[in-house]
Write a protein that holds these residues in place. Structure first.
Motif, short mmCIF file in Angstrom:
data_model
loop_
_atom_site.label_atom_id
_atom_site.label_comp_id
_atom_site.label_asym_id
_atom_site.label_seq_id
_atom_site.Cartn_x
_atom_site.Cartn_y
_atom_site.Cartn_z
N CYS A 281 0.84 -1.20 0.00
CA CYS A 281 0.00 0.00 0.00
C CYS A 281 0.88 1.25 0.00
O CYS A 281 2.10 1.18 0.13
CB CYS A 281 -0.94 0.00 1.20
SG CYS A 281 -0.13 0.29 2.80
N ARG A 282 0.25 2.41 -0.11
CA ARG A 282 1.00 3.67 -0.19
C ARG A 282 1.91 3.86 1.02
O ARG A 282 3.09 4.22 0.87
CB ARG A 282 0.02 4.84 -0.31
CG ARG A 282 0.70 6.22 -0.31
CD ARG A 282 -0.32 7.34 -0.40
NE ARG A 282 0.31 8.65 -0.35
CZ ARG A 282 0.63 9.28 0.78
NH1 ARG A 282 0.38 8.70 1.95
NH2 ARG A 282 1.20 10.48 0.75
N ASN A 283 1.36 3.65 2.23
CA ASN A 283 2.18 3.86 3.42
C ASN A 283 3.33 2.87 3.51
O ASN A 283 4.44 3.22 3.91
CB ASN A 283 1.30 3.77 4.68
CG ASN A 283 0.50 5.04 4.91
OD1 ASN A 283 0.67 6.03 4.20
ND2 ASN A 283 -0.39 5.01 5.89
N CYS A 284 3.08 1.62 3.13
CA CYS A 284 4.16 0.64 3.14
C CYS A 284 5.25 1.03 2.15
O CYS A 284 6.45 0.90 2.44
CB CYS A 284 3.62 -0.75 2.82
SG CYS A 284 2.73 -1.54 4.18
N ARG A 285 4.85 1.52 0.98
CA ARG A 285 5.85 1.93 -0.02
C ARG A 285 6.67 3.12 0.47
O ARG A 285 7.82 3.29 0.05
CB ARG A 285 5.16 2.26 -1.35
CG ARG A 285 4.52 1.06 -2.04
CD ARG A 285 4.22 1.36 -3.50
NE ARG A 285 3.39 2.53 -3.68
CZ ARG A 285 2.07 2.52 -3.68
NH1 ARG A 285 1.41 1.38 -3.50
NH2 ARG A 285 1.38 3.64 -3.86
N LEU A 286 6.08 3.93 1.36
CA LEU A 286 6.80 5.07 1.92
C LEU A 286 7.62 4.69 3.15
O LEU A 286 8.31 5.52 3.72
CB LEU A 286 5.81 6.18 2.30
CG LEU A 286 5.10 6.87 1.13
CD1 LEU A 286 4.03 7.83 1.65
CD2 LEU A 286 6.11 7.64 0.27
N GLY A 287 7.52 3.42 3.56
CA GLY A 287 8.28 2.96 4.73
C GLY A 287 7.53 3.08 6.04
O GLY A 287 8.06 2.72 7.09
N ALA A 288 6.29 3.57 6.00
CA ALA A 288 5.47 3.71 7.22
C ALA A 288 4.66 2.43 7.41
O ALA A 288 3.43 2.44 7.40
CB ALA A 288 4.56 4.93 7.12
N TYR A 289 5.36 1.32 7.61
CA TYR A 289 4.72 0.01 7.65
C TYR A 289 3.69 -0.11 8.77
O TYR A 289 2.68 -0.80 8.63
CB TYR A 289 5.77 -1.08 7.82
CG TYR A 289 6.82 -1.09 6.74
CD1 TYR A 289 6.54 -1.62 5.49
CD2 TYR A 289 8.09 -0.56 6.97
CE1 TYR A 289 7.50 -1.64 4.49
CE2 TYR A 289 9.06 -0.57 5.98
CZ TYR A 289 8.76 -1.11 4.73
OH TYR A 289 9.71 -1.11 3.75
N CYS A 290 3.95 0.55 9.90
CA CYS A 290 3.04 0.42 11.03
C CYS A 290 1.72 1.14 10.78
O CYS A 290 0.77 0.97 11.56
CB CYS A 290 3.68 0.93 12.32
SG CYS A 290 4.24 2.63 12.24
N TYR A 291 1.65 1.94 9.72
CA TYR A 291 0.39 2.59 9.35
C TYR A 291 -0.14 2.03 8.04
O TYR A 291 -0.82 2.71 7.27
CB TYR A 291 0.59 4.10 9.27
CG TYR A 291 1.09 4.68 10.57
CD1 TYR A 291 0.37 4.50 11.75
CD2 TYR A 291 2.30 5.36 10.64
CE1 TYR A 291 0.83 4.99 12.95
CE2 TYR A 291 2.77 5.86 11.84
CZ TYR A 291 2.03 5.67 12.99
OH TYR A 291 2.49 6.15 14.19
#
Length: 333
Positions: free
Chosen positions: A82-92
Motif C-alpha cells: 500500500c501507499r504507506n508501506c511503499r513510503l516505509g510507514a509500515y506500522c500505518y
C-alpha cells in the motif's frame, strides 16, 4: 478461550520460517480480547504475539537465519504494497489489522509458528527466554516514551504498573529526573517501588502530593499504561506537557476540552505501533538488568488459565474477581 488441537503449520513460501515456540508473554491486549474490549481480533484465531522460539525450518530464500537459531517474532507486520508501506510507514499500513500476529494471523500460544523470515530477529547469546519474551513490549514502550520527547529535567507519571507500566517506568527512570508510578494492586505497587522513584496508590496522588513530588507543578509527561485513564492523565499533566496513551480498550470514552489543549499547549502523543520495535529494544535492554525479574509467573499450555487468571485478576470459569498475583506471565509451549 480454549486449548485446542490445530493443524501444524507448514512453510507457504520460500521466504517463510518455521519456529518451535519456547514461550509467549501474556499481553494486556490478550486480556482485552478475552474481555471483549478489543474488537480487531477474529474469532477462532490463535492468540499470542510476544513469542520467542527456535528455528526448525527455513525457506530457500531465507539467508539470515538457520535451523537452531533462537529468534524473537515481530508481530507487527504489513501488506508491503500500500501507499504507506511503499513510503516505509509500515506500522500505518492501510491493511494493518489484517497482518497482526495473534489478532488476525495465527499467534504464538502454540507449539509452532510459521511466518516471513523478515519479521524474525536473532536473540543475542546469553539472553534468557524470559528476557527475550519482553523485547517486543519493551520496544512498544520505548517507542512511545521517545515519541513524547521526554527531557532529562522533566517529571513523569506512569498510571498503572502492569508489565507495560513497569517497562515504561524502567525507561523513564533512566531518561528523566523523576518517575512516579500509581497502581491500586498491592503486589504490583510493591514491585513498582523497586523500579520507579515513587510508587503510590491512585488515591494517594492528591494535588498536594503531586505538588510536593514535582516541585510545585504537575507532571511534564503522563503515560496511561492501563487504557482507560486518559481523563486522569489529562488532569495530572502540566502546561506544555504531553499525555501518552499506551493501553488498549475499545469500550473506553473520554470527554476532551479542546480549549484547554490549546491554552495549556498540551499534546496527546499516540505512538505505540512501530514496524521495527525489536531492534531498538534489543539495544536498550542492555541497560535494563531488571528485565528478567518482571516475569513472575510461568505456566505450561495445559495450565494456561492459571497464568491468565494471575495477571487478569478474574476467574475465567466463573467470571469472579480473584487476587492479581503476577506482573508478567508467560506460557511455555
Amino acid at each position: 478461550m480454549e486449548l485446542a488441537d490445530v493443524e501444524e503449520p507448514t512453510l507457504r513460501s520460500a521466504h517463510d520460517v518455521k519456529v518451535r515456540i519456547a514461550m509467549t508473554g501474556i499481553c494486556g491486549t490478550d486480556h482485552k480480547i478475552i474481555e471483549g474490549k478489543l474488537s480487531v481480533a477474529e474469532t477462532g484465531t490463535v492468540l499470542g504475539h510476544e513469542g520467542v522460539g527456535t528455528v526448525v525450518e527455513v525457506g530457500d530464500s531465507v539467508t539470515h537465519l538457520q535451523v537452531g537459531d533462537r529468534v524473537i517474532i515481530n508481530p507487527t507486520q504489513s501488506c508491503g504494497s500500500c501507499r504507506n508501506c511503499r513510503l516505509g510507514a509500515y506500522c500505518y499500513c492501510f491493511k494493518f489489522d489484517d497482518h497482526q500476529v495473534g489478532f488476525t494471523l495465527a499467534g504464538t500460544f502454540a507449539e509452532y509458528y510459521v511466518g516471513s523470515g523478515q519479521y524474525l530477529y536473532p536473540i543475542p547469546a546469553g539472553m534468557s527466554w524470559q528476557v527475550a519474551s519482553l523485547i517486543e513490549p519493551l520496544g512498544c514502550s520505548l517507542n512511545s516514551v521517545l515519541k513524547s520527547n521526554l527531557q532529562p529535567h522533566e517529571s513523569v507519571l506512569v498510571i498503572g504498573s502492569g508489565a507495560i507500566g513497569l517497562l515504561c517506568q524502567s525507561i523513564t527512570r533512566r531518561l528523566s529526573r523523576l518517575t512516579v508510578a500509581t497502581e491500586p494492586n498491592a503486589f504490583r505497587r510493591q514491585f513498582a517501588a523497586g523500579v520507579a522513584h515513587y510508587a503510590l496508590h491512585p488515591n494517594e496522588l492528591t494535588p498536594e502530593a503531586v505538588a510536593d513530588l514535582t516541585g510545585g507543578k504537575k507532571f511534564d509527561v503522563v503515560i496511561d499504561a492501563v487504557g482507560n485513564q486518559l481523563g486522569a492523565a489529562l488532569e495530572a499533566v502540566a502546561k506544555g506537557g504531553r499525555v501518552v496513551p499506551m493501553g488498549y480498550d475499545d469500550t473506553y470514552r473520554v470527554e476532551l476540552e479542546p480549549t484547554r489543549l490549546i491554552d495549556d499547549g498540551l499534546s496527546i502523543v499516540a505512538a505505540v505501533p512501530l514496524h521495527d520495535a525489536i531492534g531498538p529494544a534489543l539495544d536498550f535492554a542492555a541497560d535494563l538488568p531488571e528485565l528478567g525479574e518482571l516475569v513472575t509467573t510461568e505456566a505450561d499450555m495445559d495450565n494456561f488459565r492459571d497464568a491468565f487468571e494471575a495477571t487478569m485478576g478474574v476467574d475465567l470459569t466463573t467470571g469472579q474477581k480473584v487476587e492479581v498475583k503476577a506482573v508478567k506471565a508467560v506460557i511455555r509451549s
